[in-house]
Scaffold this motif. Structure first.
Motif: not given
Length: 229
Positions: A133, A158, A163, A165, A167, A203, A218-220
């Motif tokens: 992240l 978030d 999970s 996230t 952004m 992810g 964005s990474v989740t």
């Protein structure tokens, strides 16, 4: 051996290499802090003591002041290098502090409006997740500064039950022709590596247009299940 198996093995290998790379960067950063950092601090103290014993001759005092400034610059460079190698604040102070300071530093350096929207509580996720992240936030801000020609940027986290996230949104020129396919990422090795790191953790990472203007990276990452008692 099938192409699917080959891809899975390659992804596992890349994940292992990235983890090893992280550990080496972390170890080198701590070595620079413990060895070089302590030596520079001791040298500063010795220089201060020596300066206090000098005769009041302007030439000598001026030379001592120059040495003190040079030593200060070396110390600050060492700290910056340590920080680039490994952000210890991520481990000792948490992701909220690390991200908040990253965005504040970006705003000051780029003279750009930048803000951070973070959960009230420190996200509960493994260190590997926090590292990815933070790396995504760093790469996103780096790309905004280099390519986006934006005036505003926002980093949003978030934190959900299953999970997490992150952004990076900006109001710049956005992806070329709105492209989001892998072909658009040719040469974007930083993003491609981060995408593989996200996939290794189960992810995904994407780059898309942010409405009518700008882009959003964005990474989740899924959170691992909490072991039953």
């Amino acid at each position: 051996m099938s192409a699917t198996t080959d891809a899975a093995e390659l992804r596992e290998l890349l994940g292992y290499v990235n983890n090893c790379w992280d550990e080496e960067r972390r170890a080198l950063s701590r070595q620079m802090h413990d060895s070089l950092g302590s030596s520079l601090t001791a040298l500063t103290m010795h220089l201060g003591l020596l300066t206090s014993k000098l005769p009041p001759e302007p030439a000598l005092l001026d030379r001592a002041a120059q040495m003190k400034n040079l030593l200060h610059n070396i110390i600050e460079t060492n700290r910056a290098m340590q920080h680039k190698l490994w952000n210890d604040k991520l481990e000792f102070l948490g992701m909220r502090v690390a991200l908040g300071e990253l965005v504040a530093q970006f705003a000051a350096e780029q003279q750009m409006a930048a803000r951070c929207s973070l959960p009230d509580d420190e996200p509960a996720c493994p260190r590997a997740h926090r590292v990815v992240l933070l790396r995504v936030a760093e790469e996103g801000l780096r790309n905004v500064a280099a390519h986006a020609r934006a005036s505003n940027v926002e980093v949003i986290v978030d934190d959900m039950d299953d999970s997490i996230t992150l952004m990076v949104k900006d109001d710049g020129i956005g992806p070329v022709d709105g492209a989001t396919e892998p072909a658009h990422w040719q040469g974007c090795y930083g993003l491609r590596m981060l995408r593989e790191r996200a996939r290794f953790l189960g992810g995904s990472l994407s780059l898309a247009a942010n409405g009518s203007r700008g882009s959003v990276l964005s990474v989740t990452l899924p959170k691992p299940p909490i072991p039953a008692n």
